[in-house]
Scaffold this motif. Structure first.
Motif, short mmCIF file in Angstrom:
data_model
loop_
_atom_site.label_atom_id
_atom_site.label_comp_id
_atom_site.label_asym_id
_atom_site.label_seq_id
_atom_site.Cartn_x
_atom_site.Cartn_y
_atom_site.Cartn_z
N MET A 102 0.82 -1.21 0.00
CA MET A 102 0.00 0.00 0.00
C MET A 102 0.86 1.26 0.00
SD MET A 102 -2.73 1.30 2.88
CE MET A 102 -3.74 -0.16 2.73
N LYS A 103 1.83 1.32 0.89
CA LYS A 103 2.67 2.52 0.98
C LYS A 103 3.40 2.78 -0.34
CE LYS A 103 6.22 4.81 3.75
NZ LYS A 103 6.94 5.34 2.58
N GLU A 104 3.85 1.70 -0.98
CA GLU A 104 4.57 1.87 -2.24
C GLU A 104 3.67 2.49 -3.30
OE1 GLU A 104 6.80 -0.86 -5.66
OE2 GLU A 104 6.27 -1.72 -3.72
N GLU A 105 2.43 2.02 -3.40
CA GLU A 105 1.51 2.56 -4.41
C GLU A 105 1.15 4.02 -4.10
OE1 GLU A 105 1.87 -1.50 -4.79
OE2 GLU A 105 0.92 -0.60 -3.01
N ILE A 106 0.97 4.33 -2.83
CA ILE A 106 0.68 5.72 -2.45
C ILE A 106 1.87 6.61 -2.81
CG2 ILE A 106 0.30 7.27 -0.50
CD1 ILE A 106 -1.30 5.01 0.83
N ASP A 107 3.06 6.18 -2.47
CA ASP A 107 4.26 6.97 -2.76
C ASP A 107 4.42 7.18 -4.27
OD1 ASP A 107 4.82 7.14 -0.08
OD2 ASP A 107 6.39 5.61 -0.10
N GLU A 108 4.14 6.14 -5.07
CA GLU A 108 4.27 6.28 -6.53
C GLU A 108 3.22 7.25 -7.08
OE1 GLU A 108 6.64 4.41 -9.13
OE2 GLU A 108 7.33 5.43 -7.32
N THR A 109 2.02 7.24 -6.51
CA THR A 109 0.99 8.17 -6.95
C THR A 109 1.41 9.61 -6.66
OG1 THR A 109 -0.70 6.49 -6.49
CG2 THR A 109 -1.46 8.75 -6.81
N VAL A 110 1.96 9.82 -5.47
CA VAL A 110 2.45 11.15 -5.12
C VAL A 110 3.56 11.57 -6.08
CG1 VAL A 110 3.65 12.50 -3.36
CG2 VAL A 110 1.80 10.94 -2.70
N ARG A 111 4.51 10.68 -6.30
CA ARG A 111 5.66 11.00 -7.14
C ARG A 111 5.22 11.29 -8.57
NH1 ARG A 111 11.18 7.45 -8.29
NH2 ARG A 111 12.35 9.19 -9.18
N ALA A 112 4.29 10.47 -9.09
CA ALA A 112 3.81 10.70 -10.45
C ALA A 112 3.10 12.04 -10.58
CB ALA A 112 2.86 9.57 -10.86
N SER A 113 2.28 12.36 -9.59
CA SER A 113 1.56 13.64 -9.62
C SER A 113 2.51 14.81 -9.60
CB SER A 113 0.60 13.71 -8.42
OG SER A 113 -0.36 12.68 -8.46
N ARG A 114 3.49 14.75 -8.73
CA ARG A 114 4.44 15.86 -8.60
C ARG A 114 5.35 15.95 -9.82
NH1 ARG A 114 5.44 18.25 -3.19
NH2 ARG A 114 3.56 17.78 -2.03
N ALA A 115 5.68 14.82 -10.43
CA ALA A 115 6.48 14.85 -11.65
C ALA A 115 5.72 15.52 -12.78
CB ALA A 115 6.88 13.43 -12.04
N LEU A 116 4.42 15.23 -12.90
CA LEU A 116 3.61 15.88 -13.94
C LEU A 116 3.53 17.38 -13.70
CD1 LEU A 116 0.85 13.16 -14.13
CD2 LEU A 116 2.36 13.82 -16.02
N ALA A 117 3.44 17.78 -12.44
CA ALA A 117 3.44 19.21 -12.13
C ALA A 117 4.77 19.83 -12.52
CB ALA A 117 3.17 19.43 -10.64
N ALA A 118 5.88 19.17 -12.18
CA ALA A 118 7.20 19.71 -12.51
C ALA A 118 7.38 19.85 -14.01
CB ALA A 118 8.29 18.81 -11.93
N ALA A 119 6.75 18.95 -14.79
CA ALA A 119 6.86 18.99 -16.25
C ALA A 119 5.92 20.02 -16.87
CB ALA A 119 6.56 17.61 -16.82
N GLY A 120 5.09 20.66 -16.06
CA GLY A 120 4.19 21.69 -16.58
C GLY A 120 2.90 21.17 -17.16
N LEU A 121 2.52 19.93 -16.83
CA LEU A 121 1.30 19.35 -17.38
C LEU A 121 0.11 19.52 -16.45
CD1 LEU A 121 2.59 16.08 -19.09
CD2 LEU A 121 2.35 18.37 -20.01
N THR A 122 0.07 20.64 -15.78
CA THR A 122 -1.01 20.92 -14.84
C THR A 122 -2.20 21.56 -15.55
OG1 THR A 122 0.00 23.05 -14.34
CG2 THR A 122 0.56 21.22 -12.90
N ASP A 123 -3.37 21.34 -14.98
CA ASP A 123 -4.59 22.02 -15.41
C ASP A 123 -5.40 22.31 -14.16
OD1 ASP A 123 -6.77 23.03 -16.78
OD2 ASP A 123 -7.59 21.07 -17.31
N MET A 124 -4.83 23.19 -13.34
CA MET A 124 -5.40 23.50 -12.02
C MET A 124 -5.61 22.20 -11.25
SD MET A 124 -7.66 26.94 -12.67
CE MET A 124 -8.56 26.43 -14.13
N VAL A 125 -6.87 21.82 -10.97
CA VAL A 125 -7.10 20.62 -10.16
C VAL A 125 -7.52 19.42 -11.00
CG1 VAL A 125 -7.71 21.99 -8.15
CG2 VAL A 125 -9.52 21.23 -9.70
N TRP A 126 -7.43 19.52 -12.32
CA TRP A 126 -7.90 18.45 -13.19
C TRP A 126 -6.74 17.67 -13.81
CZ3 TRP A 126 -10.00 23.46 -13.40
CH2 TRP A 126 -11.22 23.58 -12.73
N GLY A 127 -7.04 16.47 -14.28
CA GLY A 127 -6.01 15.56 -14.72
C GLY A 127 -5.56 14.68 -13.57
#
Length: 231
Positions: free
Chosen positions: A1-26
């Motif tokens: 469980m912890k591994e999947e949660i950590d990967e979800t966090v990391r993936a989300s933050r990586a997409l933000a760092a890459a500029g693929l944000t759309d406010m709260v969507w995606g």
């Protein structure tokens, strides 16, 4: 469980760092190895705001099995693709403007740059059943059928979806797809691309440039970038 949660966090933050944000969507989702569900961020938060407390486990039927908060209405994008594709460990859905702009042109995506070679042979599928939200399991299944075995699908009037065996691959595919679309849009605005890699060179470059080691290098860079941004 912890591994999947950590990967979800990391993936989300990586997409933000890459500029693929759309406010709260995606959203990015990680397969749950013990159920038919997927781990994904809670609704109402941007990619850069995600931490372990803002990650949910959502079942294929839409029930929140773990975590606090409201699930995204488009959870079937992830659960239905994962149901159809046992090879997929992560699915990413973004609304980057370049994706939507390019999808509206209904032209092939050419391997003009390194980024484009991932998506040109065969050409990316386009999901045309609807440009609205993928809010039902039926639409999720239709999108999964359109995606097939491809690394990504464009969703005209909406955005795009990418899929990979792990978060590193799916996130990097999302980044590369947005860059490939943006590069071709710039070339078209300048009069249209005149040269691009042929099939043989594109196949060679896929292995030379976007092998798992190189995809991992990009993924790790985005992780470091997100950490610097946090500080």
């Amino acid at each position: 469980m912890k591994e999947e949660i950590d990967e979800t966090v990391r993936a989300s933050r990586a997409l933000a760092a890459a500029g693929l944000t759309d406010m709260v969507w995606g959203h990015a989702a990680i397969r749950d190895p013990e159920s038919d569900g997927a781990w994904m961020k809670a609704s109402g938060w941007g990619f850069e705001e995600i931490d372990a407390d803002r990650v949910l486990l959502v079942s294929r039927s839409g029930d929140v099995l773990h975590g606090e908060g409201k699930r995204h209405i488009e959870y079937p994008i992830h659960t239905e693709i994962m149901a159809r594709r046992p090879d997929v460990g992560c699915v990413v859905h973004t609304h980057a403007p370049a994706l939507s702009a390019f999808a509206s042109l209904d032209v092939p995506l050419r391997p003009i740059s390194h980024d484009g070679v991932v998506f040109c042979d065969p050409q990316l599928p386009r999901f045309t059943d609807t440009g609205a939200l993928i809010a039902t399991r039926e639409l999720g299944a239709a999108l999964a059928e359109t995606l097939g075995d491809a690394p990504a699908a464009l969703m005209p009037q909406h955005g795009a979806v990418t899929a990979g065996p792990d978060a590193a691959t799916a996130v990097m595919y999302a980044v590369l797809l947005e860059r490939a679309c943006r590069t071709q849009l710039m070339a078209m605005a300048a009069g249209g691309p005149k040269v691009w890699s042929d099939d043989e060179e594109a196949a060679f470059k896929r292995e030379q440039i976007w092998n798992p080691t190189q995809l991992g290098a990009g993924w790790n860079y985005l992780g470091r970038l997100s950490e610097r941004t946090d500080r």
